[in-house]
Design a protein around this motif. Structure first.
Motif, short mmCIF file in Angstrom:
data_model
loop_
_atom_site.label_atom_id
_atom_site.label_comp_id
_atom_site.label_asym_id
_atom_site.label_seq_id
_atom_site.Cartn_x
_atom_site.Cartn_y
_atom_site.Cartn_z
N PHE A 248 0.45 -1.17 -23.39
CA PHE A 248 1.32 -2.20 -22.83
C PHE A 248 1.67 -1.94 -21.37
O PHE A 248 2.42 -2.69 -20.76
CB PHE A 248 2.62 -2.28 -23.65
N ALA A 249 1.12 -0.84 -20.80
CA ALA A 249 1.47 -0.47 -19.43
C ALA A 249 0.97 -1.49 -18.41
O ALA A 249 1.62 -1.74 -17.40
CB ALA A 249 0.92 0.92 -19.11
N GLN A 250 -0.20 -2.06 -18.66
CA GLN A 250 -0.71 -3.08 -17.76
C GLN A 250 -0.05 -4.41 -18.11
O GLN A 250 -0.20 -4.90 -19.23
CB GLN A 250 -2.23 -3.18 -17.87
N ARG A 251 0.67 -4.96 -17.14
CA ARG A 251 1.47 -6.14 -17.41
C ARG A 251 1.68 -6.97 -16.15
O ARG A 251 1.53 -6.46 -15.04
CB ARG A 251 2.83 -5.73 -18.00
N VAL A 252 2.03 -8.21 -16.32
CA VAL A 252 2.30 -9.12 -15.21
C VAL A 252 3.80 -9.41 -15.19
O VAL A 252 4.36 -9.86 -16.20
CB VAL A 252 1.51 -10.44 -15.34
N LEU A 253 4.44 -9.17 -14.05
CA LEU A 253 5.88 -9.37 -13.93
C LEU A 253 6.19 -10.48 -12.94
O LEU A 253 5.54 -10.57 -11.88
CB LEU A 253 6.55 -8.08 -13.45
N PRO A 254 7.16 -11.31 -13.25
CA PRO A 254 7.58 -12.34 -12.28
C PRO A 254 8.36 -11.69 -11.15
O PRO A 254 9.10 -10.73 -11.37
CB PRO A 254 8.48 -13.26 -13.11
N LEU A 255 8.17 -12.19 -9.94
CA LEU A 255 8.87 -11.63 -8.79
C LEU A 255 10.21 -12.34 -8.58
O LEU A 255 10.26 -13.56 -8.46
CB LEU A 255 8.02 -11.77 -7.52
N SER A 256 11.27 -11.57 -8.54
CA SER A 256 12.59 -12.12 -8.29
C SER A 256 12.80 -12.31 -6.79
O SER A 256 11.98 -11.87 -5.96
CB SER A 256 13.66 -11.19 -8.85
N LYS A 257 13.90 -12.94 -6.42
CA LYS A 257 14.20 -13.14 -5.00
C LYS A 257 14.36 -11.79 -4.29
O LYS A 257 13.87 -11.60 -3.18
CB LYS A 257 15.47 -13.98 -4.86
N LEU A 258 15.06 -10.87 -4.94
CA LEU A 258 15.24 -9.55 -4.33
C LEU A 258 13.91 -8.82 -4.19
O LEU A 258 13.66 -8.15 -3.19
CB LEU A 258 16.20 -8.71 -5.18
N ALA A 259 13.03 -8.96 -5.20
CA ALA A 259 11.73 -8.31 -5.14
C ALA A 259 10.91 -8.86 -3.98
O ALA A 259 10.25 -8.09 -3.25
CB ALA A 259 10.98 -8.52 -6.45
N LYS A 260 10.95 -10.17 -3.80
CA LYS A 260 10.21 -10.78 -2.68
C LYS A 260 10.74 -10.27 -1.35
O LYS A 260 9.96 -9.98 -0.43
CB LYS A 260 10.33 -12.31 -2.76
N GLN A 261 12.05 -10.13 -1.24
CA GLN A 261 12.64 -9.63 0.00
C GLN A 261 12.19 -8.20 0.29
O GLN A 261 11.87 -7.86 1.43
CB GLN A 261 14.16 -9.71 -0.08
N LEU A 262 12.16 -7.38 -0.75
CA LEU A 262 11.74 -5.98 -0.57
C LEU A 262 10.27 -5.90 -0.15
O LEU A 262 9.90 -5.13 0.75
CB LEU A 262 11.96 -5.20 -1.85
N LEU A 263 9.42 -6.70 -0.78
CA LEU A 263 7.99 -6.69 -0.45
C LEU A 263 7.74 -7.24 0.96
O LEU A 263 6.89 -6.73 1.69
CB LEU A 263 7.20 -7.50 -1.48
N GLU A 264 8.49 -8.27 1.33
CA GLU A 264 8.34 -8.82 2.68
C GLU A 264 8.73 -7.79 3.73
O GLU A 264 8.07 -7.65 4.77
CB GLU A 264 9.20 -10.09 2.82
N ALA A 265 9.82 -7.06 3.48
CA ALA A 265 10.26 -6.04 4.43
C ALA A 265 9.25 -4.89 4.50
O ALA A 265 8.94 -4.39 5.59
CB ALA A 265 11.63 -5.50 4.01
N GLN A 266 8.71 -4.50 3.36
CA GLN A 266 7.71 -3.43 3.34
C GLN A 266 6.45 -3.86 4.09
O GLN A 266 5.88 -3.08 4.87
CB GLN A 266 7.35 -3.08 1.88
N ASN A 267 6.03 -5.10 3.89
CA ASN A 267 4.85 -5.63 4.56
C ASN A 267 5.06 -5.70 6.07
O ASN A 267 4.18 -5.33 6.86
CB ASN A 267 4.54 -7.02 4.01
N ARG A 268 6.23 -6.12 6.45
CA ARG A 268 6.55 -6.30 7.89
C ARG A 268 6.67 -4.96 8.61
O ARG A 268 6.20 -4.81 9.74
CB ARG A 268 7.84 -7.10 8.00
N GLU A 269 7.27 -3.98 7.96
CA GLU A 269 7.60 -2.74 8.66
C GLU A 269 6.59 -1.61 8.47
O GLU A 269 6.43 -0.77 9.36
CB GLU A 269 8.98 -2.26 8.19
N TYR A 270 5.91 -1.59 7.33
CA TYR A 270 5.11 -0.40 7.04
C TYR A 270 3.65 -0.66 6.68
O TYR A 270 2.89 0.31 6.55
CB TYR A 270 5.77 0.40 5.91
N ARG A 271 3.22 -1.90 6.51
CA ARG A 271 1.82 -2.13 6.16
C ARG A 271 0.94 -1.81 7.36
O ARG A 271 1.19 -2.28 8.48
CB ARG A 271 1.60 -3.57 5.72
N THR A 272 -0.09 -1.03 7.15
CA THR A 272 -0.93 -0.57 8.27
C THR A 272 -2.13 -1.46 8.53
O THR A 272 -2.57 -1.60 9.67
CB THR A 272 -1.43 0.88 8.01
N ASP A 273 -2.70 -2.07 7.47
CA ASP A 273 -3.89 -2.92 7.65
C ASP A 273 -3.76 -4.18 6.80
O ASP A 273 -4.13 -4.19 5.63
CB ASP A 273 -5.14 -2.15 7.26
#
Length: 380
Positions: A248-273
């Protein structure tokens, strides 16, 4: 070299007759021939071949030790799964020192009991750790049976001491949840800097991912169109990629508003390529580095330290009012009942509203933590 020479040694002459001693399925026999010359030697060999042909395959005359066979067991286990790091460590630390040098033919169930007793009395292992140790020994017994080396060994009578401590887990207190989501800085090379892993810590608390699952996330796991993230892999303590802890470890999770904000910040500040979809979301690091940086962050910002895995327990505690099946789905647990685990399947709309509830539960904890700190400051 003939088959019987390879396994049992050479036929030799003794007291005027030819002789060969062999061991077959734990039974040792000696064959003789009084025929003269080469006829006697061949006669002995024929008797050995005839005896072997009547039973199972020949066994080596080398007196195998437990370590010899356990090493082969671990190699075969590695062919089934790449995640044998813990099994190898338990053998090296607790099994090998006790029974590794015993001859396999002399190994008894009492020796298994000594392994458990030593681990309990000298290392004070928890009940869960002792159960894992006994589980390893049980797998080894199965390996011996399947290899036709020993068929008489079992761990059925190997008991775990009743007084073995039960492991306890800690979680982040509400004040610490608040501090985590309001403090970005840490200490690095004796300088105050923004913590490179800050969004990873927060994402783990938000979704309760296992540390290895968090480390294994890639940007192509994010489906912006459908607002989901797929947990496809896990990185173990040795840095090897696995398919996860269970089915059951492989699973699809819905992204919450907070999750989207965290991923956007990570992408903006730390994504290298941005052109590389396989780039790790939270950086290409290992669990040891992640744990160390988390510990430094906690110390620098005044959080009571809990392990990275206990951030998963923090998520479960924050969301304990969610339906059990929802927690199972989000956390990648095997379902607790046959009806859910086998007969019930995911339907469209099952997760509607879940993300708002997850966000809401976390925001409540952050708000409670803020009030707790404000109240403490007033008393001071």
């Amino acid at each position: 070299m003939t088959l019987y020479q390879k396994y049992y040694g050479r036929v030799f002459k003794q007291s005027g007759q030819w002789k060969i001693s062999v061991q077959h399925n734990g039974v040792r026999k000696t064959f003789y021939s009084s025929l003269e010359g080469d006829m006697g030697r061949k006669d002995c060999a024929k008797k050995v071949v005839a005896w072997i042909s009547a039973g199972a395959a020949p066994t080596s005359n080398k007196r195998l030790t437990v370590n010899d066979v356990y090493t082969a067991f671990l190699k075969d286990k590695a062919l089934e799964t790449s995640d044998i790091y813990n099994i190898e460590n338990r053998y090296k630390n607790h099994i090998k020192p006790i029974i590794g040098q015993l001859r396999l033919e002399n190994l008894t169930v009492q020796d298994f009991k000594r392994v458990i007793a030593t681990a309990y009395n000298e290392f004070n292992l928890s009940r869960k750790s002792l159960l894992n140790l006994r589980g390893d020994l049980s797998l080894f017994c199965g390996y011996l049976y399947d290899s036709n080396l020993r068929t008489d060994l079992s761990t059925a009578r190997v008991k775990i001491p009743r007084s073995a401590k039960r492991g306890t887990k800690e979680i982040l207190a509400t004040r610490d949840v608040y501090l985590l989501f309001t403090h970005d800085m840490t200490l690095y090379n004796n300088e105050e800097v923004k913590d490179y892993y800050i969004y990873a810590y927060r994402f783990q608390v938000l979704y309760g991912l296992r540390p290895g699952e968090l480390i294994g996330l890639q940007w192509d796991d994010v489906d912006e169109e459908n607002a989901t993230i797929t947990i496809r892999r896990s990185i173990n303590a040795k840095g090897k990629q696995t398919d996860g802890k269970n089915d059951f470890a492989q699973r699809v999770l819905p992204l919450s508003k907070l999750a989207k904000q965290l991923l956007e910040a990570q992408n903006r500040e730390y994504r290298t390529d941005p052109k590389d979809p396989t780039e790790r979301i939270f950086g290409d690091y290992g669990s040891i580095c992640y744990r160390k940086r988390w510990g430094i962050y906690c110390m620098y910002n005044g959080l009571q330290y809990v392990t990275p895995y206990e951030l998963r327990h923090t998520f479960a505690s924050n969301n304990k009012l969610l339906e059990t099946w929802i927690l199972d789905e989000v956390m990648g647990h095997a379902h607790e009942g046959m009806s859910l685990g086998v007969y019930a399947h995911a339907c469209e709309g099952d997760m509607d509203g879940v993300t708002d509830r997850i966000d809401g539960n976390l925001l409540k904890q952050i708000d409670r933590g803020q009030k707790h700190i404000q109240k403490s400051n007033k008393k001071a």
